[in-house]
Design an enzyme around this catalytic site. Structure first.
Site, short mmCIF file in Angstrom:
data_model
loop_
_atom_site.label_atom_id
_atom_site.label_comp_id
_atom_site.label_asym_id
_atom_site.label_seq_id
_atom_site.Cartn_x
_atom_site.Cartn_y
_atom_site.Cartn_z
N ASP A 250 -8.65 108.36 33.97
CA ASP A 250 -8.17 107.91 32.65
C ASP A 250 -6.71 108.30 32.55
OD1 ASP A 250 -7.73 107.34 30.01
OD2 ASP A 250 -9.01 108.93 29.21
N GLU B 84 -0.56 108.15 25.53
CA GLU B 84 -1.74 107.56 24.88
C GLU B 84 -2.66 108.65 24.37
OE1 GLU B 84 -5.89 105.89 24.61
OE2 GLU B 84 -5.13 107.54 25.82
N GLU B 85 -2.79 109.71 25.16
CA GLU B 85 -3.77 110.76 24.85
C GLU B 85 -3.40 111.55 23.60
OE1 GLU B 85 -6.51 110.71 26.11
OE2 GLU B 85 -6.37 109.90 28.15
N HIS C 39 -2.08 103.47 30.60
CA HIS C 39 -1.22 104.61 30.27
C HIS C 39 -1.14 105.58 31.44
CE1 HIS C 39 -4.57 107.48 29.23
NE2 HIS C 39 -5.19 106.39 28.85
N HIS D 147 -11.69 112.94 30.44
CA HIS D 147 -11.24 114.16 29.75
C HIS D 147 -12.01 115.40 30.19
CE1 HIS D 147 -9.39 111.84 26.10
NE2 HIS D 147 -9.29 111.15 27.22
N ASP E 231 -0.24 108.91 31.17
CA ASP E 231 -0.51 110.32 30.88
C ASP E 231 -2.00 110.64 30.99
OD1 ASP E 231 -0.97 108.73 28.51
OD2 ASP E 231 -1.10 110.58 27.34
N ASP F 294 -8.39 100.45 30.40
CA ASP F 294 -8.43 101.86 30.00
C ASP F 294 -9.83 102.28 29.56
OD1 ASP F 294 -7.57 104.40 29.34
OD2 ASP F 294 -6.75 103.83 27.39
ZN ZN Z 1 -7.28 106.37 28.46
#
Ligand code: ZN
Length: 399
Positions: A136, A170-171, A75, A375, A77, A193
């Site tokens: 990520d 995705e997030e 992903h 994150h 994003d 991922d």
């Molecule tokens: Zn991810």
């Protein structure tokens, strides 16, 4: 610097944070900045990609006829917990295994972050402390692009046909929306991922949510005896009946939980919002049933109160599909063994886009990326693990 790392550093400079307040698809226009760059870079490799009107980038690399079509997904994003703009990566060469200063305020060490252990001598890419890194999942994107570049430049290497899909959002849980298994064309796939290179994730939570609205009876407190039913008290009762042991702070591994994410209200009305999680389907169903039982119990005990309970399923454990069609898993295990890597299967305590792809007809376990502490400002890329992931994915697609 090698071109694979350059690729990663190029992608993390682009702000692609998704937006959970938006209803458009993709949720943030800026996600196109990376999608468009990827399409251009694919084209430079001679691979034609198509960005759909929903912002999904599909591409295909021809391979040996008769072999399974292997899908690869990442992903574009980044998460909402930390800013993803103005990422200023710092490169630490020959890491000494100790304390890393990110800026004047923040630092990290293997004492607090076990993911840093064992990286002595490695090259690490860390943040400047004010943003996330974006590993990520730009590490995953860079792994896939690096493998494709390798295959295109080394035509003598025979490989499977490869279906490529880069997704936004995705997030915010909207990555698998508009997934078109037919357009993707993979027999099975891998999301790139995760974090550790030796992990093959085949299990994630079954997920549901419950919205509990309690209507109490509000009366002047001076005249309340025998008549007032305080919705706040019933909310506390409802939550306590779910049990201490089933709370996120008391669970790990394969334990499920009920998580009260918000509780608001007054005497006459209280609202509690829950997420319900369990890897095990039976236990998951039992957890949902418990919500019904508590509602009934409280309504019986307090006949003048009323509880509205709304529950809905959000995603399912992909293990159900992987068990039925283990080709992706078996293929990965075989490749890992050939490379001398002992695969680790840890239950994912969340969802993966691959879970939804699996239920939509394309079994999709999740692989690592070599990036860690997602994150957060403590996110970092291990160049050694990132390079190992590139080698793993190369082997996965080789004929
Ligand atoms: Zn991810």
């Amino acid at each position: 610097m090698n071109e694979n790392l350059e690729r990663f550093l190029r992608y993390i400079k682009i702000d692609t944070q998704s937006d959970d307040n938006s209803t458009s698809t993709p949720s943030a226009k800026k996600e196109y900045d990376l999608l468009n760059l990827l399409r251009k870079e694919l084209l430079e490799l001679g691979i034609e990609g198509e960005i759909t009107k929903e912002g999904r980038l599909y591409a295909y690399l021809e391979g040996e006829k008769g072999l399974d079509v292997i899908g690869l997904n990442s992903h574009v994003d980044t998460a909402l917990e930390m800013p993803g703009k103005n990422v200023k990566a710092q490169i630490i060469e020959n890491y000494d295994g100790g304390y890393i200063k990110l800026n004047d305020e923040y630092s990290m060490s293997p004492k607090e972050f076990s993911s840093l252990k064992g990286h002595e001598g490695d090259t690490l890419v860390v943040t400047s402390g004010d943003t996330l890194l974006g590993g990520d999942d730009k590490a995953g994107v860079a792994v896939i692009m690096s493998v494709l570049a390798y295959l295109v430049k080394n035509k003598e290497v025979k490989h499977h046909p490869i279906a490529i899909l880069f997704t936004p959002d995705e997030e915010i849980g909207r990555g698998p929306e508009h997934f078109d298994a037919k357009k993707f064309g993979a027999d099975y796939a891998y999301t790139v991922d995760g974090d550790y290179p030796d992990h093959i994730d085949i299990e994630n939570f079954n997920a549901a949510h419950a919205d509990v609205t309690i209507h109490g009876v509000g009366i002047h407190p001076g005249e309340a005896k025998g008549r007032m039913v305080n919705a706040i008290s019933l909310g506390v009762l409802f939550d306590s009946m779910l049990g201490q042991e089933a709370r996120p702070e008391n669970t790990d591994g394969h334990d499920g939980f009920n998580h009260c994410g918000s509780f608001t209200g007054d005497v006459s009305k209280a609202e509690l919002h829950y997420i319900i999680r369990n890897h095990d389907k039976e236990k998951f169903l039992a957890q949902k049933k418990k919500f019904e039982e508590i509602k009934e119990f409280i309504e019986k005990k307090y006949p003048t109160a009323k509880i509205d309970l709304e529950m809905g399923d959000d995603y399912k454990n992909m293990k159900e599909i992987i068990d039925q069609d283990p080709r992706a898993l078996n293929h990965a295990i075989e490749v890992f063994k050939k490379m001398g890597i002992t695969p680790v299967h840890a239950p994912v305590r969340g969802g993966t886009d691959g879970a939804t792809f699996s239920f939509l007809g394309c079994p999709t376990p999740n692989l690592g990326t070599g990036s860690y502490n997602h994150h957060s400002r403590y996110e970092f890329l291990s160049v050694r693990d990132f390079n190992q992931m590139i080698e793993i994915v190369k082997e996965l697609v080789k004929a």
